[in-house]
Design an enzyme around this catalytic site. Sequence first.
Site, PDB file in Angstrom:
ATOM      1  N   GLU A 253       9.734  46.501  22.760  1.00 14.64           N
ATOM      2  CA  GLU A 253       8.868  45.434  22.243  1.00 14.64           C
ATOM      3  C   GLU A 253       9.732  44.188  22.123  1.00 14.64           C
ATOM      4  O   GLU A 253      10.659  44.139  21.320  1.00 14.64           O
ATOM      5  CB  GLU A 253       8.254  45.784  20.886  1.00 14.64           C
ATOM      6  N   CYS A 287       7.382  38.890  15.671  1.00 14.26           N
ATOM      7  CA  CYS A 287       7.161  38.831  17.120  1.00 14.26           C
ATOM      8  C   CYS A 287       5.701  38.575  17.475  1.00 14.26           C
ATOM      9  O   CYS A 287       5.416  38.054  18.557  1.00 14.26           O
ATOM     10  CB  CYS A 287       7.658  40.115  17.772  1.00 14.26           C
TER      11      CYS A 287
END
Length: 516
Positions: A253, A287
């Site tokens: 990720e 994020c």
Amino acid sequence: MPASPLEHSFIAGLDRDLTASSGATIEVIAPFSGAVLHELPLSTHNDVHDAYARARLAQLAWARAGFAHRRAVLLRAHDLVLARWDLILDAVQSETGKTRGQAFEELFQAAGVTRYNALTARRVLRGQRRRSGLPLVISTRVRYRPKGVAGVITPWNYPLSLAAMDVIPALAAGCGVVQKADNQGALSILSLRRAFIDAGVPAQLWAVVAGDGTEIGGAVTNEADYICFTGSTATGRVVAAQAAANLTGVSLELGGKNPLIVLDDADPVTAAADAAYACFSSLGQLCVSTERIYLERGIAPTFIREFARTVTGLRLGGAFDYSADVGSLTTQAQLDRVTAHVADAVEKGATILAGGSARPDVGPLFFEPTVLEGVTPDMDCFAAETFGPVVAVAVVDTEQEAILAANSSDYGLNASVLSGSPRRAMRIAEAILAGSVNINEGYRGSFSAVDAPMGGVKQSGLGRRNGPEGLLRFVDPTTISRATGLLQLPRSGREFAKLAGPMLLLARALKLLRRR
């Protein structure tokens, strides 16, 4: 600024849980005050190697213990995490500079991930019968075998929830874990781990190491049977290359430059509040937080006015209670990056609608939530991830223009659509190139949906965490087929000659019966 409420004995106890033998330490700074929070022991290559060796031995027994045992242990850990909520929140705030509310989101997520994987692992991974190419003649089943020991590399920004989303499904699947904690998030990870150890997870099964990534990161990657990495796209490429050299599976990720579209049928006041949280939760160090906002022209003037007012009214603070709306940046490097992005944008012609300044009067790493207008491609914050409290707003004329603008990025992690029409919002959401899209919410809908996969497309990553997909990362499927004896399969030319015709008829019949 208030001192950390963590007791020295608590920190010392957690530090002893690290796999570290060199005696070397590094100072970890408390973001709220700039004072030294604690001296973190540093691990070596040998520590990483030893941690894998011990984890492999523990994993064999853990896998043999079965789903029912693992479920009971994980559910006890769930209860301990909730029982120790205040101490764990103190650790998260002390290391990351989050507000109490945003630290609570982490704890709630960790508990949800634990409960989900404890209750779901058996159903997803127990194996099942599959259709055979020759029904009745061949019986086929698929079994799942734990991969072994996973290497998990977890960043500082969401140490609790990101650790849980990678470590807990690995444990539920019967794997061991060697986790590299970022220095700035080690206490939070160790406080979570302590609850699991006390619940019955063998201490050697989940090892935690700490230190500079260039020193021990390669060792964590090279010895793993599967790798989970969360961090920047640049580092993710390095991890992927190391994994490829060993033919090791990996989930990544990575970064995001996440867009939010505000349609002209949205309520501007509600949309402004939702957008502010989407942009500035954890002061943008997330994020999946928003860094780009695209406004349909009809709502733009009203939304911009309400958004600037909302953002300006956000309360900055470092209290260990729920009095602040936004907290601090976590490191000096983050403050330097945010400051540089804002200065570059202003120098090249962008306009500050809200914020724009560091707030040393509140604490050494505080920066005002900042809204920019007139951001152009030559500015550093246009396409590069700021990973801080900076968002750019732009006006578009049509839905199609908004979709094209949202998709015009190398990243594709998360996106958001704010609208008064669910159908209209869904149509746009389905056209956005991102691993997750939230409607009338910034990121928490998809982030909290632990039964649904989470991850990115394009330069935002590979693989998925959460949901059945998150569990299946940690197992190797094995297909086991058995001849039932009802019919002997052909082994010679003569036998093929006798059975070719009937087998062709069988193939045609299976199509008519719609049998896969």
